[in-house]
Scaffold this motif. Structure first.
Motif, PDB file in Angstrom:
ATOM      1  N   ARG A  81      59.154  44.464  30.127  1.00 43.03           N
ATOM      2  CA  ARG A  81      60.079  45.197  29.261  1.00 43.03           C
ATOM      3  C   ARG A  81      61.099  44.280  28.607  1.00 43.03           C
ATOM      4  N   ARG A  82      61.240  43.081  29.144  1.00 41.18           N
ATOM      5  CA  ARG A  82      62.120  42.081  28.531  1.00 41.18           C
ATOM      6  C   ARG A  82      61.310  41.053  27.726  1.00 41.18           C
ATOM      7  N   GLY A  83      60.023  41.327  27.559  1.00 35.52           N
ATOM      8  CA  GLY A  83      59.170  40.447  26.773  1.00 35.52           C
ATOM      9  C   GLY A  83      58.680  39.220  27.506  1.00 35.52           C
ATOM     10  N   ARG A  84      58.823  39.207  28.831  1.00 32.25           N
ATOM     11  CA  ARG A  84      58.420  38.045  29.615  1.00 32.25           C
ATOM     12  C   ARG A  84      57.194  38.364  30.464  1.00 32.25           C
ATOM     13  N   ILE A  85      56.270  37.413  30.515  1.00 33.33           N
ATOM     14  CA  ILE A  85      55.094  37.545  31.376  1.00 33.33           C
ATOM     15  C   ILE A  85      54.946  36.246  32.156  1.00 33.33           C
ATOM     16  N   TYR A  86      55.256  36.319  33.444  1.00 33.50           N
ATOM     17  CA  TYR A  86      55.197  35.138  34.308  1.00 33.50           C
ATOM     18  C   TYR A  86      53.880  35.112  35.080  1.00 33.50           C
ATOM     19  N   LEU A  87      52.793  35.317  34.404  1.00 31.64           N
ATOM     20  CA  LEU A  87      51.466  35.299  35.021  1.00 31.64           C
ATOM     21  C   LEU A  87      50.600  34.315  34.254  1.00 31.64           C
ATOM     22  N   PRO A  88      49.768  33.528  34.942  1.00 25.91           N
ATOM     23  CA  PRO A  88      48.947  32.538  34.248  1.00 25.91           C
ATOM     24  C   PRO A  88      48.019  33.197  33.223  1.00 25.91           C
ATOM     25  N   GLN A  89      48.145  32.783  31.983  1.00 34.12           N
ATOM     26  CA  GLN A  89      47.364  33.388  30.908  1.00 34.12           C
ATOM     27  C   GLN A  89      45.864  33.182  31.102  1.00 34.12           C
ATOM     28  N   ASP A  90      45.481  32.002  31.573  1.00 34.26           N
ATOM     29  CA  ASP A  90      44.044  31.745  31.744  1.00 34.26           C
ATOM     30  C   ASP A  90      43.452  32.613  32.850  1.00 34.26           C
ATOM     31  N   GLU A  91      44.244  32.903  33.876  1.00 35.68           N
ATOM     32  CA  GLU A  91      43.741  33.742  34.962  1.00 35.68           C
ATOM     33  C   GLU A  91      43.681  35.206  34.548  1.00 35.68           C
ATOM     34  N   LEU A  92      44.623  35.650  33.741  1.00 40.25           N
ATOM     35  CA  LEU A  92      44.532  37.002  33.184  1.00 40.25           C
ATOM     36  C   LEU A  92      43.240  37.148  32.385  1.00 40.25           C
ATOM     37  N   ALA A  93      42.946  36.167  31.539  1.00 37.46           N
ATOM     38  CA  ALA A  93      41.735  36.218  30.701  1.00 37.46           C
ATOM     39  C   ALA A  93      40.482  36.222  31.566  1.00 37.46           C
ATOM     40  N   ARG A  94      40.499  35.485  32.665  1.00 36.00           N
ATOM     41  CA  ARG A  94      39.325  35.428  33.537  1.00 36.00           C
ATOM     42  C   ARG A  94      39.006  36.783  34.151  1.00 36.00           C
ATOM     43  N   PHE A  95      40.031  37.619  34.309  1.00 34.71           N
ATOM     44  CA  PHE A  95      39.817  38.964  34.845  1.00 34.71           C
ATOM     45  C   PHE A  95      39.717  40.012  33.735  1.00 34.71           C
ATOM     46  N   GLY A  96      39.578  39.540  32.502  1.00 33.15           N
ATOM     47  CA  GLY A  96      39.411  40.462  31.391  1.00 33.15           C
ATOM     48  C   GLY A  96      40.689  41.161  30.979  1.00 33.15           C
ATOM     49  N   LEU A  97      41.821  40.523  31.206  1.00 38.03           N
ATOM     50  CA  LEU A  97      43.120  41.123  30.903  1.00 38.03           C
ATOM     51  C   LEU A  97      43.864  40.303  29.858  1.00 38.03           C
ATOM     52  N   SER A  98      44.818  40.939  29.196  1.00 36.18           N
ATOM     53  CA  SER A  98      45.628  40.268  28.188  1.00 36.18           C
ATOM     54  C   SER A  98      47.065  40.776  28.280  1.00 36.18           C
ATOM     55  N   ASP A  99      47.941  40.220  27.451  1.00 37.06           N
ATOM     56  CA  ASP A  99      49.322  40.684  27.408  1.00 37.06           C
ATOM     57  C   ASP A  99      49.395  42.170  27.088  1.00 37.06           C
ATOM     58  N   ASP A 100      48.518  42.624  26.215  1.00 38.65           N
ATOM     59  CA  ASP A 100      48.536  44.041  25.830  1.00 38.65           C
ATOM     60  C   ASP A 100      48.321  44.952  27.038  1.00 38.65           C
ATOM     61  N   ASP A 101      47.456  44.541  27.945  1.00 35.69           N
ATOM     62  CA  ASP A 101      47.217  45.345  29.154  1.00 35.69           C
ATOM     63  C   ASP A 101      48.492  45.460  29.984  1.00 35.69           C
ATOM     64  N   ILE A 102      49.247  44.387  30.039  1.00 39.57           N
ATOM     65  CA  ILE A 102      50.491  44.410  30.819  1.00 39.57           C
ATOM     66  C   ILE A 102      51.526  45.296  30.135  1.00 39.57           C
ATOM     67  N   PHE A 103      51.631  45.186  28.826  1.00 36.67           N
ATOM     68  CA  PHE A 103      52.602  46.017  28.116  1.00 36.67           C
ATOM     69  C   PHE A 103      52.235  47.502  28.190  1.00 36.67           C
ATOM     70  N   ARG A 104      50.931  47.809  28.267  1.00 35.44           N
ATOM     71  CA  ARG A 104      50.518  49.211  28.425  1.00 35.44           C
ATOM     72  C   ARG A 104      50.846  49.724  29.822  1.00 35.44           C
ATOM     73  N   GLY A 105      50.791  48.832  30.801  1.00 35.77           N
ATOM     74  CA  GLY A 105      51.204  49.188  32.148  1.00 35.77           C
ATOM     75  C   GLY A 105      50.289  50.156  32.871  1.00 35.77           C
ATOM     76  N   GLN A 106      49.004  50.029  32.650  1.00 36.35           N
ATOM     77  CA  GLN A 106      48.040  50.908  33.315  1.00 36.35           C
ATOM     78  C   GLN A 106      47.328  50.151  34.437  1.00 36.35           C
ATOM     79  N   VAL A 107      47.279  50.785  35.604  1.00 38.52           N
ATOM     80  CA  VAL A 107      46.602  50.177  36.752  1.00 38.52           C
ATOM     81  C   VAL A 107      45.122  50.474  36.652  1.00 38.52           C
ATOM     82  N   THR A 108      44.335  49.446  36.434  1.00 39.54           N
ATOM     83  CA  THR A 108      42.887  49.563  36.320  1.00 39.54           C
ATOM     84  C   THR A 108      42.235  48.741  37.414  1.00 39.54           C
TER      85      THR A 108
END
Length: 389
Positions: free
Chosen positions: A274-301
């Protein structure tokens, strides 16, 4: 946050009196280990190492660990310092002011870190007060970018804060709370580098909101949390009967800081987003099929759950590494560290209990569990040094 409490500046007359308590002669009256092992160029090991991209963040940080360990090792080879001995001053009023400064640090610690504060009461008075002083400086530094006035903080303000740090290490504290830390670093083999590195972490928060991989995130975690372990070990002390190497104890302290910060990050994903910060490794998010948009949507999948399981596993590995060193600390210093470790580990359990929903649910440890952890931590503190090293 009670910013008013953290930013108390003593009256001008009191500040002058406090200055007389700090050994003056251009520099602190320090034990000789400080003179032999120091950053003579004024450039941090980490800062200089950044120029060499072939080195990992862990290797860069280890340079600082080695220098910190060298200070303690050399002190252990000398006659034990009489930390209760005070230098002569012009009057009793001066010591009253310094005691007041330490008491104020204790009040801040008691208000914002209740469990840790209780544990510090088992330490010797000198160690207890020194830990309070370090805690308050770290909290004030963190408040610069996360406190109520964070929106007004600029890189220049952090530069001024670093200049204040230089001054207090030279025996020129700016205010009452600075005076407590200035007195502390004149008594213990604490080097300035971890303090400077923490300020560097605040600078990162001003200019960086994404981390491409864990190597980048590790360095950030060191800056803002791992540094605390390096600051604290010289004060908490290593048990005389410990057979562990000083470097291994410092590595364990560093691991605890990294583990705590990773836990903070995993707990606060929604709040940070909500403050525009994502302290998660971007490459690891991508490896699990996730992106910044998924985090901003805030849905548990299911993708998010699998990603979080992997992140929690890594945080627990750092906690496991940290546990190896806690028992090597001075006996009177173990309980607060064990309490902190056990309580933070339970935050990871709470994230799992919330079905990995760290978008809209804040994982926390309830009072019942907190109080139940205290005797467990105390029991572990009594067990003595381990044979893991």
């Amino acid at each position: 946050m009670a910013g008013v409490l953290l930013w108390v500046v003593c009256p001008k007359g009191n500040a002058t009196a406090l200055l007389s308590l700090i050994p003056r002669s251009g520099k602190h009256k320090r034990c000789r280990v400080h003179q032999k092992v120091k950053f003579s160029t004024g450039v941090s090991a980490i800062s200089s190492a950044v120029a060499n991209p072939a080195r990992s963040s862990e290797e860069k940080v280890y340079d600082v660990v080695l220098k910190q360990a060298a200070l303690v090792k050399e002190q252990r080879g000398k006659q034990t310092l009489d930390l209760g001995t005070r230098t002569e001053t012009d009057g009793f009023t001066d010591w009253d002011l310094l005691n007041e400064a330490y008491d104020r640090c204790g009040e801040v610690c008691a208000e914002y870190a209740k469990t840790f504060y209780l544990g510090t009461l088992l330490m010797t008075p000198e160690r207890r007060r020194a830990v309070w002083a370090i805690y308050v400086w770290c909290r004030r530094t963190d408040e610069l970018v996360d406190g109520p006035n964070a929106s007004h903080i600029t890189p220049r303000a952090l530069d001024r804060w670093e200049k204040r740090l230089d001054d207090l290490f030279e025996g020129r504290p700016y205010d009452m709370l600075d005076a407590a830390l200035s007195d502390t670093v004149s008594k213990y083999p604490v080097d300035i580098q971890p303090f400077k590195d923490m300020i560097e972490g605040m600078r990162l928060d001003l200019r960086k909101s994404r981390y491409m991989n864990f190597d980048e995130l590790y360095l950030y975690c060191y800056y803002v949390a791992g540094t605390v372990g390096l600051m604290s070990v010289p004060v908490m002390g290593i048990a005389p009967e410990s057979k562990a190497s000083v470097e291994s104890v410092y590595n364990a302290a560093l691991a605890l800081g990294i583990a705590n910060q990773l836990t903070n990050i995993l707990r606060d994903v929604g709040e940070d987003a909500r403050r525009g910060r994502i302290y998660l490794p971007q490459d690891e998010l991508a490896r699990f099929g996730l992106s910044d948009d998924d985090i901003f949507r805030g849905q548990v999948t299911d993708k998010w759950r699998n990603f979080m399981k992997d992140q929690i596993k890594r945080a627990r590995m750092f906690f496991d590494e940290a546990e190896k060193g806690v028992s090597e600390l001075n006996a009177a210093s173990r309980w607060p560290v064990w309490a902190s470790l056990l309580l933070y580990r339970q935050i990871l359990d709470a994230i799992e209990e919330n079905d990995y929903n760290n978008f809209s649910k804040r994982a926390y440890v309830g009072k019942v569990k907190k109080f139940a952890s205290l005797p467990v931590a105390y029991g572990r503190a009594l067990m003595g040094t381990s044979k893991l090293f």
